[in-house]
Design an enzyme around this catalytic site. Structure first.
Site, PDB file in Angstrom:
ATOM      1  N   PHE A  31       0.822  -1.210   0.000  1.00 14.00           N
ATOM      2  CA  PHE A  31       0.000   0.000   0.000  1.00 14.00           C
ATOM      3  C   PHE A  31       0.858   1.263   0.000  1.00 14.00           C
ATOM      4  O   PHE A  31       0.427   2.303   0.475  1.00 14.00           O
ATOM      5  CB  PHE A  31      -0.932   0.010   1.216  1.00 14.00           C
ATOM      6  CG  PHE A  31      -1.973  -1.067   1.169  1.00 14.00           C
ATOM      7  CD1 PHE A  31      -3.123  -0.914   0.404  1.00 14.00           C
ATOM      8  CD2 PHE A  31      -1.794  -2.245   1.871  1.00 14.00           C
ATOM      9  CE1 PHE A  31      -4.078  -1.912   0.353  1.00 14.00           C
ATOM     10  CE2 PHE A  31      -2.747  -3.253   1.828  1.00 14.00           C
ATOM     11  CZ  PHE A  31      -3.898  -3.087   1.059  1.00 14.00           C
ATOM     12  N   ASP A 141      13.139  -5.228  11.890  1.00 15.29           N
ATOM     13  CA  ASP A 141      13.483  -5.744  10.561  1.00 15.29           C
ATOM     14  C   ASP A 141      14.866  -5.261  10.138  1.00 15.29           C
ATOM     15  O   ASP A 141      15.067  -4.835   9.006  1.00 15.29           O
ATOM     16  CB  ASP A 141      12.431  -5.315   9.541  1.00 15.29           C
ATOM     17  CG  ASP A 141      12.528  -6.113   8.237  1.00 15.29           C
ATOM     18  OD1 ASP A 141      13.074  -7.242   8.273  1.00 15.29           O
ATOM     19  OD2 ASP A 141      12.086  -5.615   7.195  1.00 15.29           O
TER      20      ASP A 141
END
EC number: 2.7.11.17
Length: 374
Positions: A31, A141
């Site tokens: 998105f 991450d």
């Protein structure tokens, strides 16, 4: 997290392109997109993260708080959020733009590379992540492709990108955070247990491992077996690749890649380790071995990442802006925050006419037994 933060109220823009000239697509996700753009008022190059507001439905409150925290982050090794605009169905996060390219590219291009070089890199990462942890932010991450050089200068600092907004994701979806880069994920994340700042310290250990040998510590063609290795923290310092690496470096990695998060080093403890704070990192040139393994295991043809740092370097060299001074608004770039998708431009993206191949997950390297040196 720190307590509730006031603001920042993002600016409204009828058309973001009245303010910024969009140059190139640097990355794309489910998105969102990351765009290389030029501020029409100042001619400053920036990275703009375009987020479809429909991806944030039901999370508006937490989003405001998270972006407010991001707005407050000021660290020399972390990309900065400069501004926020709302226009149409998107939010636009105006980020610094890094111009120095990717970590692995720089190592391969160097003619001389040592443990001490790796130690200096890891020191910068530890210092930045400790800063985030002190603010209550967990990156979740950390991986080499999120470490980008600030400029093309030989002594450029390293910058951490792609963090923070992951907090906007459903905290229960732990595996969705890890699926793109399983080789860097801590055992407790794969075990779907509650996790803490310690997951970042594990990832820094994995990065340090790769910086010293050129291949990842865990490998299997089968994901289930790969996850089993990680869950058991089964890794080796294989010969001949680790023969010239100091015992201090291996000890440092063992303390970060500790299976038990309660026993794992914190960033503060890691910063005090002799391999970082002392003089135990060797000056022996390990460039040939490490660069050969990086080229084998992280080849461009196999590694299609969500953020295209090469495009930034190309633009910077073309415009002769690659060595802008830090005090003059030199920019650094923000990587992709959302999980990449395959098959074309991002769903709901702001530039659907841009033709960019989305990033895909990092492929595992061959096992040590098949990595015989040429």
């Amino acid at each position: 997290m720190p307590g509730a933060v006031e603001g920042p109220r993002w600016k409204q823009a009828e058309d973001i392109r009245d303010i910024y000239d969009f140059r190139d697509v640097l990355g794309t996700g489910a998105f969102s997109e990351v765009i290389l753009a030029e501020d029409k008022r100042t001619q400053k190059l920036v990275a703009i993260k375009c987020i479809a507001k429909k991806a944030l439905e039901g999370k508006e409150g937490s989003m405001e708080n998270e972006i407010a925290v991001l707005h407050k982050i000021k660290h020399p090794n972390i990309v900065a959020l400069d501004d926020i605009y709302e226009s149409g169905g998107h939010l636009y996060l105006i980020m610094q733009l890094v111009s120095g390219g990717e970590l692995f590219d720089r190592i391969v291009e160097k003619g001389f590379y040592t443990e001490r070089d790796a130690s200096r890199l890891i020191f910068q990462v530890l210092d930045a992540v400790k800063y985030l942890h002190d603010l209550g932010i967990v990156h979740r991450d950390l991986k080499p492709e999120n470490l980008l050089y600030y400029s093309l200068d030989e002594d450029s600092k390293i910058m951490i990108s792609d963090f923070g907004l992951s907090k906007m994701e459903d905290p229960g979806s732990v595996l969705s955070t890890a699926c793109g880069t399983p080789g860097y994920v801590a055992p407790e994340v794969l075990a779907q247990k509650p996790y803490s700042k310690a997951v970042d310290c594990w990832s820094i250990g994995v990065i340090a491992y790769i910086l010293l040998c050129g291949y990842p510590p865990f490998y299997d063609e089968n994901d289930a077996k790969l996850f089993e290795q990680i869950l058991k923290a089964e890794y080796e310092f294989d010969s001949p690749y680790w023969d010239d690496i100091s015992d201090s470096a291996k000890d440092f990695i063992r303390h970060l890649m500790e299976k038990d998060p309660e026993k794992r080093f914190t960033c503060e403890q890691a910063l005090q380790h002799p391999w970082i704070a002392g003089d135990t990192a060797l000056d022996k040139n390990i460039h040939q071995s490490v660069s050969e393994q990086i080229k084998k295991n992280f080849a461009k043809s196999k590694w299609k990442q969500a953020f295209n740092a090469t495009a930034v370097v190309r633009h910077m060299r073309k415009l002769q802006l690659g060595t802008s001074q830090e005090g003059q608004g030199q920019t650094a770039s923000h990587g992709e925050l959302l999980t990449p998708t395959a098959g074309g431009p991002a769903a709901g993206c702001c530039c659907r006419d841009c033709c960019v191949e989305p990033g895909s997950e990092l492929p595992p390297a061959p096992p040590p037994s098949s990595r015989a040196m040429d």
